[in-house]
Structures are given as C-alpha cells and as structure tokens.
Design a protein around this motif. Structure first.
Motif, PDB file in Angstrom:
ATOM      1  N   ALA A 154      12.890 -67.252  43.460  1.00  0.00           N
ATOM      2  CA  ALA A 154      13.782 -67.114  42.311  1.00  0.00           C
ATOM      3  C   ALA A 154      13.300 -66.027  41.360  1.00  0.00           C
ATOM      4  O   ALA A 154      14.105 -65.265  40.806  1.00  0.00           O
ATOM      5  N   SER A 155      11.993 -65.939  41.160  1.00  0.00           N
ATOM      6  CA  SER A 155      11.459 -64.922  40.254  1.00  0.00           C
ATOM      7  C   SER A 155      11.696 -63.519  40.803  1.00  0.00           C
ATOM      8  O   SER A 155      11.993 -62.589  40.050  1.00  0.00           O
ATOM      9  N   MET A 156      11.582 -63.354  42.122  1.00  0.00           N
ATOM     10  CA  MET A 156      11.813 -62.049  42.735  1.00  0.00           C
ATOM     11  C   MET A 156      13.283 -61.647  42.635  1.00  0.00           C
ATOM     12  O   MET A 156      13.615 -60.494  42.359  1.00  0.00           O
ATOM     13  N   VAL A 157      14.171 -62.623  42.819  1.00  0.00           N
ATOM     14  CA  VAL A 157      15.600 -62.346  42.717  1.00  0.00           C
ATOM     15  C   VAL A 157      15.957 -61.959  41.279  1.00  0.00           C
ATOM     16  O   VAL A 157      16.670 -60.988  41.038  1.00  0.00           O
ATOM     17  N   LEU A 158      15.440 -62.737  40.312  1.00  0.00           N
ATOM     18  CA  LEU A 158      15.733 -62.456  38.902  1.00  0.00           C
ATOM     19  C   LEU A 158      15.212 -61.078  38.503  1.00  0.00           C
ATOM     20  O   LEU A 158      15.886 -60.334  37.784  1.00  0.00           O
ATOM     21  N   GLN A 189      18.998 -55.161  34.461  1.00  0.00           N
ATOM     22  CA  GLN A 189      18.470 -55.695  33.207  1.00  0.00           C
ATOM     23  C   GLN A 189      19.547 -56.329  32.339  1.00  0.00           C
ATOM     24  O   GLN A 189      19.313 -57.356  31.705  1.00  0.00           O
ATOM     25  N   GLU A 190      20.717 -55.721  32.323  1.00  0.00           N
ATOM     26  CA  GLU A 190      21.776 -56.268  31.473  1.00  0.00           C
ATOM     27  C   GLU A 190      22.278 -57.620  31.971  1.00  0.00           C
ATOM     28  O   GLU A 190      22.897 -58.381  31.230  1.00  0.00           O
ATOM     29  N   LEU A 191      21.983 -57.938  33.228  1.00  0.00           N
ATOM     30  CA  LEU A 191      22.408 -59.205  33.803  1.00  0.00           C
ATOM     31  C   LEU A 191      21.303 -60.260  33.681  1.00  0.00           C
ATOM     32  O   LEU A 191      21.594 -61.463  33.600  1.00  0.00           O
ATOM     33  N   GLN A 192      20.044 -59.830  33.656  1.00  0.00           N
ATOM     34  CA  GLN A 192      18.918 -60.761  33.655  1.00  0.00           C
ATOM     35  C   GLN A 192      18.961 -61.751  32.494  1.00  0.00           C
ATOM     36  O   GLN A 192      18.793 -62.959  32.681  1.00  0.00           O
ATOM     37  N   SER A 193      19.165 -61.252  31.287  1.00  0.00           N
ATOM     38  CA  SER A 193      19.098 -62.126  30.118  1.00  0.00           C
ATOM     39  C   SER A 193      20.219 -63.152  30.115  1.00  0.00           C
ATOM     40  O   SER A 193      20.015 -64.309  29.733  1.00  0.00           O
ATOM     41  N   SER A 235       7.449 -60.230  36.635  1.00  0.00           N
ATOM     42  CA  SER A 235       6.592 -59.196  36.069  1.00  0.00           C
ATOM     43  C   SER A 235       6.613 -59.264  34.543  1.00  0.00           C
ATOM     44  O   SER A 235       7.547 -59.807  33.938  1.00  0.00           O
ATOM     45  N   ARG A 236       5.582 -58.699  33.927  1.00  0.00           N
ATOM     46  CA  ARG A 236       5.477 -58.695  32.468  1.00  0.00           C
ATOM     47  C   ARG A 236       6.676 -57.974  31.844  1.00  0.00           C
ATOM     48  O   ARG A 236       7.224 -58.400  30.833  1.00  0.00           O
ATOM     49  N   GLY A 237       7.106 -56.866  32.474  1.00  0.00           N
ATOM     50  CA  GLY A 237       8.239 -56.106  31.946  1.00  0.00           C
ATOM     51  C   GLY A 237       9.523 -56.910  31.962  1.00  0.00           C
ATOM     52  O   GLY A 237      10.287 -56.912  30.992  1.00  0.00           O
ATOM     53  N   THR A 238       9.776 -57.603  33.087  1.00  0.00           N
ATOM     54  CA  THR A 238      10.968 -58.443  33.188  1.00  0.00           C
ATOM     55  C   THR A 238      10.925 -59.565  32.170  1.00  0.00           C
ATOM     56  O   THR A 238      11.918 -59.881  31.504  1.00  0.00           O
ATOM     57  N   GLU A 239       9.753 -60.175  32.024  1.00  0.00           N
ATOM     58  CA  GLU A 239       9.581 -61.261  31.066  1.00  0.00           C
ATOM     59  C   GLU A 239       9.901 -60.799  29.642  1.00  0.00           C
ATOM     60  O   GLU A 239      10.656 -61.457  28.913  1.00  0.00           O
ATOM     61  N   LYS A 252       3.285 -49.877  33.053  1.00  0.00           N
ATOM     62  CA  LYS A 252       3.463 -50.851  34.129  1.00  0.00           C
ATOM     63  C   LYS A 252       2.122 -51.420  34.576  1.00  0.00           C
ATOM     64  O   LYS A 252       1.990 -52.624  34.826  1.00  0.00           O
ATOM     65  N   ASP A 253       1.101 -50.560  34.667  1.00  0.00           N
ATOM     66  CA  ASP A 253      -0.224 -51.020  35.093  1.00  0.00           C
ATOM     67  C   ASP A 253      -0.845 -51.950  34.053  1.00  0.00           C
ATOM     68  O   ASP A 253      -1.506 -52.934  34.401  1.00  0.00           O
ATOM     69  N   VAL A 254      -0.650 -51.620  32.773  1.00  0.00           N
ATOM     70  CA  VAL A 254      -1.164 -52.474  31.706  1.00  0.00           C
ATOM     71  C   VAL A 254      -0.498 -53.847  31.751  1.00  0.00           C
ATOM     72  O   VAL A 254      -1.168 -54.889  31.636  1.00  0.00           O
ATOM     73  N   GLU A 255       0.816 -53.862  31.936  1.00  0.00           N
ATOM     74  CA  GLU A 255       1.554 -55.128  31.975  1.00  0.00           C
ATOM     75  C   GLU A 255       1.132 -55.975  33.170  1.00  0.00           C
ATOM     76  O   GLU A 255       1.022 -57.198  33.077  1.00  0.00           O
ATOM     77  N   GLU A 256       0.896 -55.338  34.316  1.00  0.00           N
ATOM     78  CA  GLU A 256       0.450 -56.072  35.495  1.00  0.00           C
ATOM     79  C   GLU A 256      -0.929 -56.681  35.267  1.00  0.00           C
ATOM     80  O   GLU A 256      -1.206 -57.810  35.689  1.00  0.00           O
TER      81      GLU A 256
END
Length: 338
Positions: free
Chosen positions: A146-150, A155-159, A212-216, A304-308
């Motif tokens: 589910a996390s991979m799909v989300l 991005q406009e659909l995720q929230s 991922s941190r960015g998605t979160e 991206k590396d910092v967030e990971e």
C-alpha cells in the motif's frame, strides 16, 4: 446454561472468547468487528452462559490464537507457505486441518488477489480511479504494498486518497462488492468480499510510516491545508524525525547506539538547531565533535538523500519502540504518568 460437554457453535465460541477478553476490550471488538445481527446473536449466547469452565476458556482461546496465526500465514504467503510453516509447529495432520478450515475464508477476503499484484501495475491502474476507490483498495493491501502504491500516485492525488483513507470506517458489503465487480472486469480477477472494518486513521499512519520522507511530508502538508484537525491527529499518532527532541535522554542515547553514523550525519545535515542540540548533548564530546566535523565537510547533498537518511533513523526508533526498549508518549491513551 452451562456449556461444558457440548459441541460449540461459532457464536458460542465467539461469546466465550469475548467473555474471556473482559468487558472493555470485548466492547471494542464488537463495535469494530461485527454487524448488528451478529452482535445480537453473540449477545444472546453471552446472556445464556452461566458458568464456563477454565479448561473450555483455554480451549477456545488456544483455537482462536492458532487460527489467527494460520490465517496470517495464509494471507502472507499463500496455502503452500502456510502449510509448511504450520507443519513445523503443529504437525502434518493438524496443519492440513487448519489450512482446510481457512481456505474458504481466505478466498472471501476483499481484494485478496491484488495482494500478489506488482505495486507498479496497481499504481498505474488505480490512478484512473476516484480517490475513494483507491483508498478502499489500499486499506485491503499489505502495508508495504500500500505504501508503494500511494507513493507512486500523482502528488495531487496522494493527499486526497490519504484523507479518504483516514476518515474511512466501516465499508458496506454492497459498496465493496461493486468496487470488486468493476475491478474484476478490468483486471480479470475473481475476488469475493467479506464484511470487514477497514481504513481509519491508524491505517493511514501505518502506511505513512513506510512511505518515503518526501511523500510523507507532501501528504501531511496537504492534509494540513484541507483538514487541519485530521492532520493534527495523524501527526499525533506518527513519529517524525524532528520528534526526537521529545524523547528523554536515555532513549536518545539508546537510539544513537543503533543508528549507522553515516546515516546520522546525512540526516543531521537537514536537521534544525533543536534536533542537532538534542543529538549532540546525548553524545560524548569526541563523538559530537566527529559528527559536527563530518557534517561541516560533507558538502552539497541531495534533499532526497537527506530525507532517506532521516527515514532510516525513524525506522530505528520505531523498531526500538516495538521491541519495548524505548517509549514514545503520544498523548491520549499512550500518555505517561510520571
């Protein structure tokens, strides 16, 4: 009415299990796990039970734990995997009996076939569906899937999907069945539904804990704009990298012993001053000096590396909490009294 010496029905076993669990926990199980007609039948059985021998209680509890364990194996790895694992624990005969009892049930789990589908294919397929449909499907997938799909959704659909998932409670069988019917036509999958409670804020938090941190960050920021109260509740139940400042010193020190020094340095590269101070004060002077030096001479790094790296630190924290080695106070039921 006593129940010793009789062959128990399903509702009778459920009644004994609920009695054994106690009033508070049983009320929550009934509220979220059953429909009205089922509650009436089980309540009737409870009302007729005057004395339940401890041996019978133990028997019902053992059966429940065994079948739940078998069901988890069956969902995670299929019939062959479940049978192999159960045989090692219970023997070939008992394992065959347990798998046979559950095989019919597992086929009735909503969207069970999708659990074995590549998340990339699911993402491409689901992005054309409405947010409510996507949320319903995500609620039935394994958390990692589910996390991979989300994460793969626009991005406009995720929230919006995240919001729908958070406010979802019980889904009527009719709606689930209709969604399945449409998906069957598109995916050529034969999936039947069962009555179940899915979604909710906990489901969203569990999924966000693995993206991922960015998605979160994107989802939480959008939720903050659309529904501040919901965003606040989700944040309260999650642990973010910046929340390390809320932990006691002993917990921070325990975490630092587990985190890879390279991951810590990269994570700190994007940390605010409060987080840095919290980490430095829980290190020896030599360790903090080395960390400061590594951060200073690190040079430009990708966000991206910092967030990971920050997500890796958070995963260590969540693992330590699950193992009971640290305690994260989230308020409400999890509040600590000192």
């Amino acid at each position: 009415m006593g129940v010793a010496g009789t062959r128990l029905t399903g509702p009778q076993k459920a009644a004994i299990l609920l009695i054994s669990l106690g009033a508070d926990l049983s009320s929550r199980v009934l509220k979220h796990g059953f429909y009205d007609e089922e509650i009436e039948r089980i309540s009737y059985e409870i009302s007729t039970m005057e004395r339940i021998p401890q041996t019978l209680r133990d028997q019902v509890m053992d059966e429940f734990k065994e079948l739940k364990q078998a069901r988890d194996y069956l969902i995670q790895g299929g019939i062959k995997y479940a049978k192999e694992v159960l045989e090692k624990t219970y023997g070939a005969s008992r394992a065959a009996e347990m798998v046979s009892k559950l095989t019919g049930q597992i086929r009735n789990i909503p969207f069970n076939a999708l659990r074995k589908t590549d998340p990339r294919h699911l993402s491409n397929f689901l992005r054309e569906e409405n947010p409510q449909t996507i949320a319903l499907v995500l609620a039935h997938l394994h958390l990692e899937q589910a996390s991979m799909v989300l994460s793969a959704l626009p991005q406009e659909l995720q929230s919006e999907v995240a919001r729908r998932l958070a406010i979802m409670e019980r889904t009527s069988p009719e709606i689930t069945q209709e969604v399945e019917r449409v998906l069957e036509m598109k995916l050529a999958s034969v999936i039947q539904q069962e009555h179940t409670s899915v979604g909710g804020i906990k489901a969203l938090v569990d999924i966000l804990n693995m993206v991922s941190r960015g998605t979160e960050k994107n989802i939480l920021e959008e939720l903050e704009n659309d529904d501040p109260l919901l965003a606040e509740e989700v944040r309260r139940r999650m642990f973010l990298f910046e929340d390390i400042v809320k932990l006691d010193d002993l917990s921070v020190q325990r975490i630092l012993r587990e985190v890879d020094p390279k991951d810590l340095a990269l994570a700190m590269r994007g940390a605010n001053e409060d987080v840095r101070s919290c980490v430095y004060k829980n290190q020896s002077k030599r360790a903090s000096d080395l960390l400061k030096e590594e951060i200073e001479f690190m040079g430009p790094v990708r966000l991206k590396d910092v967030e990971e790296a920050q997500m890796k630190v958070v995963k260590v924290i969540r693992r330590l909490e699950e193992d009971g080695e640290i305690i994260i106070s989230r308020g409400g039921e999890d509040a600590l009294i000192v």
